[in-house]
Design an enzyme around this catalytic site. Sequence first.
Site, mmCIF file in Angstrom:
data_model
loop_
_atom_site.group_PDB
_atom_site.id
_atom_site.type_symbol
_atom_site.label_atom_id
_atom_site.label_comp_id
_atom_site.label_asym_id
_atom_site.label_seq_id
_atom_site.Cartn_x
_atom_site.Cartn_y
_atom_site.Cartn_z
ATOM 1 N N ASN A 7 44.275 37.734 46.647
ATOM 2 C CA ASN A 7 44.149 37.333 45.241
ATOM 3 C C ASN A 7 45.102 38.206 44.430
ATOM 4 O O ASN A 7 44.807 39.367 44.161
ATOM 5 C CB ASN A 7 42.693 37.535 44.775
ATOM 6 C CG ASN A 7 42.534 37.281 43.291
ATOM 7 O OD1 ASN A 7 43.417 36.697 42.649
ATOM 8 N ND2 ASN A 7 41.405 37.711 42.740
ATOM 9 N N LYS A 44 45.883 37.996 41.408
ATOM 10 C CA LYS A 44 45.484 38.131 39.995
ATOM 11 C C LYS A 44 46.697 37.898 39.076
ATOM 12 O O LYS A 44 47.594 37.143 39.426
ATOM 13 C CB LYS A 44 44.858 39.504 39.748
ATOM 14 C CG LYS A 44 43.756 39.821 40.743
ATOM 15 C CD LYS A 44 42.863 40.933 40.292
ATOM 16 C CE LYS A 44 41.913 41.286 41.409
ATOM 17 N NZ LYS A 44 40.825 42.143 40.988
ATOM 18 N N HIS A 98 35.420 33.561 40.120
ATOM 19 C CA HIS A 98 35.721 34.986 40.311
ATOM 20 C C HIS A 98 35.037 35.778 39.197
ATOM 21 O O HIS A 98 34.957 35.327 38.055
ATOM 22 C CB HIS A 98 37.235 35.216 40.278
ATOM 23 C CG HIS A 98 37.605 36.598 40.725
ATOM 24 N ND1 HIS A 98 37.520 37.688 39.879
ATOM 25 C CD2 HIS A 98 38.035 37.079 41.914
ATOM 26 C CE1 HIS A 98 37.887 38.780 40.550
ATOM 27 N NE2 HIS A 98 38.204 38.435 41.787
ATOM 28 N N GLU A 119 35.920 38.161 37.423
ATOM 29 C CA GLU A 119 36.728 38.424 36.215
ATOM 30 C C GLU A 119 36.708 37.212 35.279
ATOM 31 O O GLU A 119 36.736 37.362 34.061
ATOM 32 C CB GLU A 119 38.160 38.812 36.619
ATOM 33 C CG GLU A 119 38.200 40.231 37.178
ATOM 34 C CD GLU A 119 39.306 40.501 38.177
ATOM 35 O OE1 GLU A 119 40.259 39.713 38.273
ATOM 36 O OE2 GLU A 119 39.198 41.524 38.887
ATOM 37 N N GLU A 164 31.483 39.167 46.534
ATOM 38 C CA GLU A 164 32.252 40.209 45.882
ATOM 39 C C GLU A 164 31.342 41.004 44.943
ATOM 40 O O GLU A 164 31.123 40.591 43.791
ATOM 41 C CB GLU A 164 33.394 39.605 45.066
ATOM 42 C CG GLU A 164 34.396 38.838 45.902
ATOM 43 C CD GLU A 164 35.787 38.892 45.288
ATOM 44 O OE1 GLU A 164 36.701 39.385 45.968
ATOM 45 O OE2 GLU A 164 35.948 38.471 44.131
ATOM 46 N N GLY A 210 38.218 46.325 42.440
ATOM 47 C CA GLY A 210 39.245 47.108 41.750
ATOM 48 C C GLY A 210 38.804 48.517 41.408
ATOM 49 O O GLY A 210 39.480 49.217 40.655
ATOM 50 N N SER A 253 37.609 46.010 46.997
ATOM 51 C CA SER A 253 38.324 47.187 47.499
ATOM 52 C C SER A 253 38.424 47.211 49.025
ATOM 53 O O SER A 253 38.312 48.265 49.650
ATOM 54 C CB SER A 253 37.675 48.468 46.976
ATOM 55 O OG SER A 253 37.731 48.505 45.564
HETATM 56 C C1 PEP Z 1 39.315 40.598 43.992
HETATM 57 O O1 PEP Z 1 39.871 40.557 42.927
HETATM 58 O O2 PEP Z 1 38.859 39.548 44.442
HETATM 59 C C2 PEP Z 1 39.193 41.883 44.694
HETATM 60 C C3 PEP Z 1 38.385 41.956 45.707
HETATM 61 O O3 PEP Z 1 39.957 42.938 44.211
HETATM 62 P P1 PEP Z 1 40.131 44.384 44.904
HETATM 63 O O4 PEP Z 1 40.407 44.159 46.356
HETATM 64 O O5 PEP Z 1 41.271 45.001 44.181
HETATM 65 O O6 PEP Z 1 38.835 45.111 44.700
#
Ligand code: PEP
Length: 257
Positions: free
Chosen positions: A9, A11, A95, A97, A167, A173, A212
Site C-alpha cells: 500500500n 498510500k 482502510h 486512514e 490491521e 505506521g 508495521s
Molecule cells: C497500511 O497502511 O496498510 C500499513 C500497514 O502501513 P505500515 O506497514 O506502514 O504500518
Amino acid sequence: MRKPLIAGNWKMHGSIAQVDALLKGIMEGADAFPDIDILVLPVFVHLIQAHTLLKNSPVMLGAQNLYLGTQGAFTGEVSGVMLADAGCQYVLIGHSERRSIIKEDLDLVAAKFKAAVEAGLKPILCVGETQAEREAGKTASIISEQLESVIQLAGIEAFRQAVIAYEPVWAIGTGLTATPEQAQEVHASIRQLVSQNQVDIGRAIRILYGGSMKPDNAASLLAMPDVDGGLIGGASLDAKSFLAICAAAQNELAATG
Ligand code: PEP
C-alpha cells in the site's frame, strides 16, 4: 493451502520517477517468488504508468480506493469500472486512514465493497481496532461489526472474490506490531465469523496482516496458520524490503508445504 498475498500500500507517496524506479526494482526480484501473489497499490495518477510497466510481469496492480457506481456527477471520484479498465485487479476498501481521516462510515465501506465486486475487482477489506478499543476489550466486537455490515449489504457470496486485511490501527505506521499470537487470535476469529456464514469461503479466504510488517518481523507473523500474507505500508516503498517480505512468505510456504 491458501496462496500467500503480499500487497504494498503505497498510500499518498511517489512521483512518476519514483514509481518507475520502485516498480523496476520489485519486478527484478519478483520472478524468484512464483508461489506468492505480489500486488502493488499506487495512487490513482500512477496507475496507468504502473499498468504499462507491469505488462508481462507477475506483479499485480490495485488501487487504494473507489467510489460507487460506474460514472456520473461525482467530482474527483473514480469508479471501480474505471479502475478495472486501467488494469487494476484489486482495490483496498475501508482502510483505517479512510475510516478515520476521510470519515468513511460502516455503510459507505459496505457500499464500496459491493461496488468493487460488481466492477469485477477483488476487494481487500481492511478491519481493525484502535488502541483504546483494544484496551477496552472491544477488539472482537469492533471487527465483527466491521465485517457484519459488509456481509449484510454485499452478501457472503461476494467474499469469494475478496481478501480481508486485519490491521490493528495502533500498529499502522507506528513501528508497533501485533505479536504473532495477537494477530493469529484475531485472524482465527475473522475466519470463524466468515465460516459461520459459509464454511468453504471461510476456509479459502485470505486474511492478511497489516501494521508495521517489516523484513525482520514478517517471518514470525507469516508463520501463523491463519496469516495468509501482508498488507505493507512503509516497508513497501523500498523494493529490497518489500522483496524480503515476499521471500519470508515464500520460505514459510516451503517450510509448511
Ligand atoms: C497500511 O497502511 O496498510 C500499513 C500497514 O502501513 P505500515 O506497514 O506502514 O504500518
